[in-house]
Structures are given as structure tokens and as C-alpha cells.
Design a protein around this motif. Structure first.
Motif, short mmCIF file in Angstrom:
data_model
loop_
_atom_site.label_atom_id
_atom_site.label_comp_id
_atom_site.label_asym_id
_atom_site.label_seq_id
_atom_site.Cartn_x
_atom_site.Cartn_y
_atom_site.Cartn_z
N LEU A 14 0.83 -1.20 0.00
CA LEU A 14 0.00 0.00 0.00
C LEU A 14 0.87 1.25 0.00
O LEU A 14 1.65 1.47 0.92
N GLY A 15 0.76 2.05 -1.05
CA GLY A 15 1.50 3.31 -1.13
C GLY A 15 0.68 4.44 -0.55
O GLY A 15 -0.46 4.66 -0.97
N GLY B 60 5.53 7.43 -1.77
CA GLY B 60 4.90 6.12 -1.61
C GLY B 60 3.82 5.88 -2.64
O GLY B 60 3.65 4.76 -3.16
N VAL B 61 3.08 6.92 -2.98
CA VAL B 61 2.03 6.84 -3.99
C VAL B 61 2.65 6.57 -5.36
O VAL B 61 2.21 5.68 -6.10
N TYR B 62 3.67 7.32 -5.71
CA TYR B 62 4.32 7.16 -7.02
C TYR B 62 4.95 5.77 -7.17
O TYR B 62 4.90 5.17 -8.24
N ILE B 63 5.54 5.26 -6.11
CA ILE B 63 6.15 3.93 -6.17
C ILE B 63 5.08 2.87 -6.33
O ILE B 63 5.21 1.96 -7.16
N ALA B 64 3.99 2.96 -5.56
CA ALA B 64 2.91 1.97 -5.68
C ALA B 64 2.31 1.98 -7.08
O ALA B 64 2.02 0.93 -7.65
N TYR C 123 -1.04 -4.49 -5.28
CA TYR C 123 -0.51 -3.15 -5.08
C TYR C 123 -1.68 -2.17 -5.16
O TYR C 123 -2.49 -2.23 -6.08
N LEU C 124 -1.75 -1.27 -4.18
CA LEU C 124 -2.80 -0.26 -4.16
C LEU C 124 -2.23 1.08 -3.75
O LEU C 124 -1.24 1.16 -3.02
N VAL C 125 -2.92 2.12 -4.19
CA VAL C 125 -2.59 3.49 -3.79
C VAL C 125 -3.62 3.93 -2.77
O VAL C 125 -4.81 3.95 -3.06
#
Length: 149
Positions: free
Chosen positions: A7-8, A20-24, A38-40
Motif C-alpha cells: 500500500l503506497g 509512496g504513492v508514485y512507487i505503488a 498493489y494499491l494506492v
């Protein structure tokens, strides 16, 4: 088979805080195996808590500030993060405070990326932007290592 969620989280409106959002998002596009979800989650605590239902292993990818170099990737059990002082209102709580209360048996690890520029604005700061491919590689490798434990 165990259900694994990566979870990003973070705020993409606050520069490096969105790492974290960009990586997820990147890992979600690259995910071929389907073994890992994988989730944002961004900053939506309610959404994040809902998607944890039925998960056996949770790996959170988030921005951190520590004494490490900008762009360093580190791994920590959620208990080490230090957001466990319960406030007097929901506005005083952090996701990391609520997870152990709602999901006390959930195995949670935080992959933290050290950041520099947490301020209003879109996109990553220059340092993280230049290191982004390496950071994604390091996070992917760390996720695989965690699943082998």
C-alpha cells in the motif's frame, strides 16, 4: 496462499511526501505475477483500513524523515515508527496508530523512503526524481525479501 498487500501512502500535493504513492503506481503497472496486490491509498485512512480486511501481510510504502540520506530506502516493523500516542480526536490519529487497534494480528512492515522536500507543490523534488528508478528497484527487491522471510 497468503494475501499480500503493498500500500503506497502519502500526499502527492506535498512534493516528496507523495513518494509512496508514485512507487505503488509504478509497481502496480509492472506487476505481472498477481501474487501481490498493489494499491494506492494516498491520504484516505478509511480506504486504507477497508482494503486491509482479509490481508495476511501488509507492506506500507511511505515517506520518512530520518538521519539517513535523501533517497535511502529502509524497512521497519510498524511498531518502530512511533505514531502510537492516541489523540483525543480522530484528527489526532495517524494510520499507523489505528492499524494495530483494528488489525492486531496483521503483520505490518513499513518501507520508508527518506525525503527532503515536503512542501506544497506537485511532483517529487529534484533529488528523489533523479533517484526514482533506483528507489523503485530497491523497494521491489525489499518487498521480495520480506516475502521470503
Amino acid at each position: 496462499m497468503k494475501k499480500v498487500l503493498v500500500l503506497g501512502i502519502g500526499n502527492r500535493l506535498m512534493r516528496d511526501d507523495g513518494i509512496g504513492v508514485y512507487i505503488a503506481e509504478t509497481l502496480l503497472k509492472e506487476n505481472e505475477s498477481g501474487e501481490i496486490q498493489y494499491l494506492v491509498g494516498e491520504t484516505d485512512i478509511d480506504f486504507c483500513l477497508r482494503v486491509m480486511e482479509g490481508v495476511d501481510r501488509l507492506i506500507i510504502v511511505d515517506a520518512v524523515k530520518s538521519d539517513r540520506e535523501v533517497g535511502d530506502v529502509s524497512c521497519h516493523p510498524i511498531e518502530e515508527i512511533g505514531f502510537f500516542q492516541l489523540g483525543i480526536s480522530i484528527h489526532d490519529l495517524h494510520l499507523f496508530s489505528i492499524i494495530p487497534v483494528m488489525y492486531p494480528l496483521l503483520h505490518v512492515t513499513v518501507i520508508g523512503i527518506d525525503v527532503e522536500c515536503v512542501d506544497f507543490g506537485l511532483g517529487l523534488g529534484q533529488v528523489l526524481e533523479l533517484q526514482f528508478p533506483r528507489i523503485v528497484h530497491d523497494v521491489r527487491s525489499m518487498v521480495c525479501s520480506l516475502l521470503d522471510e
